[in-house]
Design a protein around this motif. Structure first.
Motif, PDB file in Angstrom:
ATOM      1  N   GLN A   1       0.817  -1.307  -0.011  1.00  6.32           N
ATOM      2  CA  GLN A   1      -0.176   0.057  -0.054  1.00  6.32           C
ATOM      3  C   GLN A   1       0.769   1.163   0.094  1.00  6.32           C
ATOM      4  OE1 GLN A   1      -0.295  -2.566   2.299  1.00  6.32           O
ATOM      5  NE2 GLN A   1      -2.333  -3.312   1.372  1.00  6.32           N
ATOM      6  N   GLU A   2       1.915   1.168   0.725  1.00  5.78           N
ATOM      7  CA  GLU A   2       2.807   2.268   0.856  1.00  5.78           C
ATOM      8  C   GLU A   2       3.585   2.501  -0.644  1.00  5.78           C
ATOM      9  OE1 GLU A   2       4.456   2.349   5.456  1.00  5.78           O
ATOM     10  OE2 GLU A   2       5.159   1.124   3.989  1.00  5.78           O
ATOM     11  N   CYS A   3       3.916   1.508  -1.370  1.00 14.41           N
ATOM     12  CA  CYS A   3       4.464   1.423  -2.621  1.00 14.41           C
ATOM     13  C   CYS A   3       3.450   2.030  -3.604  1.00 14.41           C
ATOM     14  CB  CYS A   3       4.817   0.028  -3.228  1.00 14.41           C
ATOM     15  SG  CYS A   3       6.213  -0.696  -1.780  1.00 14.41           S
ATOM     16  N   LEU A   4       2.462   1.641  -3.416  1.00 11.48           N
ATOM     17  CA  LEU A   4       1.203   2.266  -4.430  1.00 11.48           C
ATOM     18  C   LEU A   4       1.048   3.722  -4.186  1.00 11.48           C
ATOM     19  CD1 LEU A   4      -1.192  -0.798  -4.706  1.00 11.48           C
ATOM     20  CD2 LEU A   4       0.472  -0.170  -6.312  1.00 11.48           C
ATOM     21  N   ALA A   5       1.217   4.029  -2.862  1.00  7.32           N
ATOM     22  CA  ALA A   5       0.861   5.187  -2.512  1.00  7.32           C
ATOM     23  C   ALA A   5       1.841   6.465  -3.159  1.00  7.32           C
ATOM     24  CB  ALA A   5       0.629   5.774  -1.223  1.00  7.32           C
ATOM     25  N   LYS A   6       3.355   5.787  -3.088  1.00 10.06           N
ATOM     26  CA  LYS A   6       4.454   6.708  -3.676  1.00 10.06           C
ATOM     27  C   LYS A   6       4.179   6.749  -5.118  1.00 10.06           C
ATOM     28  CE  LYS A   6       7.467   5.504   0.117  1.00 10.06           C
ATOM     29  NZ  LYS A   6       8.652   4.698   0.384  1.00 10.06           N
ATOM     30  N   ILE A   7       3.563   5.598  -5.824  1.00 12.49           N
ATOM     31  CA  ILE A   7       3.847   5.630  -7.162  1.00 12.49           C
ATOM     32  C   ILE A   7       2.529   6.505  -7.803  1.00 12.49           C
ATOM     33  CG2 ILE A   7       3.094   4.285  -9.214  1.00 12.49           C
ATOM     34  CD1 ILE A   7       4.383   2.011  -7.708  1.00 12.49           C
ATOM     35  N   THR A   8       1.374   6.525  -7.094  1.00 14.37           N
ATOM     36  CA  THR A   8       0.229   7.273  -7.257  1.00 14.37           C
ATOM     37  C   THR A   8       0.521   8.814  -7.226  1.00 14.37           C
ATOM     38  OG1 THR A   8      -1.410   5.834  -6.595  1.00 14.37           O
ATOM     39  CG2 THR A   8      -2.002   8.053  -6.534  1.00 14.37           C
ATOM     40  N   ALA A   9       1.441   9.179  -6.154  1.00 18.93           N
ATOM     41  CA  ALA A   9       2.058  10.442  -5.833  1.00 18.93           C
ATOM     42  C   ALA A   9       2.739  11.143  -6.995  1.00 18.93           C
ATOM     43  CB  ALA A   9       2.806  10.700  -4.431  1.00 18.93           C
ATOM     44  N   VAL A  10       3.640   9.843  -7.573  1.00 26.48           N
ATOM     45  CA  VAL A  10       4.373  10.329  -8.811  1.00 26.48           C
ATOM     46  C   VAL A  10       3.480  10.701  -9.997  1.00 26.48           C
ATOM     47  CG1 VAL A  10       6.170   9.650 -10.452  1.00 26.48           C
ATOM     48  CG2 VAL A  10       6.569   9.465  -7.940  1.00 26.48           C
ATOM     49  N   THR A  11       2.715   9.538 -10.243  1.00 28.59           N
ATOM     50  CA  THR A  11       1.679   9.828 -11.387  1.00 28.59           C
ATOM     51  C   THR A  11       0.896  10.889 -11.311  1.00 28.59           C
ATOM     52  OG1 THR A  11       0.629   8.012 -10.590  1.00 28.59           O
ATOM     53  CG2 THR A  11       2.342   7.331 -12.046  1.00 28.59           C
ATOM     54  N   ASP A  12       0.574  11.322 -10.235  1.00 30.29           N
ATOM     55  CA  ASP A  12      -0.331  12.391  -9.947  1.00 30.29           C
ATOM     56  C   ASP A  12       0.200  13.833 -10.247  1.00 30.29           C
ATOM     57  OD1 ASP A  12      -2.644  11.021  -8.974  1.00 30.29           O
ATOM     58  OD2 ASP A  12      -2.589  11.563  -6.981  1.00 30.29           O
ATOM     59  N   ALA A  13       1.507  13.809 -10.200  1.00 25.76           N
ATOM     60  CA  ALA A  13       2.285  14.943 -10.416  1.00 25.76           C
ATOM     61  C   ALA A  13       2.638  15.255 -11.796  1.00 25.76           C
ATOM     62  CB  ALA A  13       3.538  15.033  -9.430  1.00 25.76           C
ATOM     63  N   ALA A  14       2.870  14.071 -12.506  1.00 22.59           N
ATOM     64  CA  ALA A  14       3.204  13.893 -13.920  1.00 22.59           C
ATOM     65  C   ALA A  14       3.013  12.507 -14.777  1.00 22.59           C
ATOM     66  CB  ALA A  14       4.795  14.424 -13.992  1.00 22.59           C
TER      67      ALA A  14
END
Length: 102
Positions: free
Chosen positions: A4-17
């Motif tokens: 879940q932490e990994c997915l949250a970090k990936i989501t943060a990256v893809t939300d930004a760009a």
């Protein structure tokens, strides 16, 4: 980190760009390369994560060619992650064409 932490970090990256592509191709654009690199950095610390990498297109062109292009784009991201030394054995690439665009 947990999945879940990994997915949250990936989501943060893809939300930004977003990972973008050269027009009408499955070549990751220069602007998209840093996004792939940032995701790869996260994924190297999440070796047991299973992911579906999805590709999309706009509505320009035929439905069948867009479906094929979206699959090629998803596979290009998978290949780019592999080139970044991410263990991708648990990943799959799936193209959605122009359906469910972002």
């Amino acid at each position: 980190p947990t999945p879940q932490e990994c997915l949250a970090k990936i989501t943060a990256v893809t939300d930004a760009a977003k990972i973008t592509f050269d027009p009408g191709s499955a070549t990751i654009s220069r602007e998209g390369e840093p996004v792939v690199e940032a995701i790869a950095e996260i994924l190297r610390s999440c070796p047991d994560l299973r992911l579906r990498i999805t590709g999309y297109t706009d509505s320009q062109g035929g439905e069948e060619s867009n479906l094929r292009l979206s699959q090629e784009r998803a596979e290009a991201v998978l290949a780019a992650l592999r080139a970044e030394r991410v263990p991708v054995a648990g990943f799959e690439a799936y193209g959605y064409g122009e359906a469910s665009p972002i």
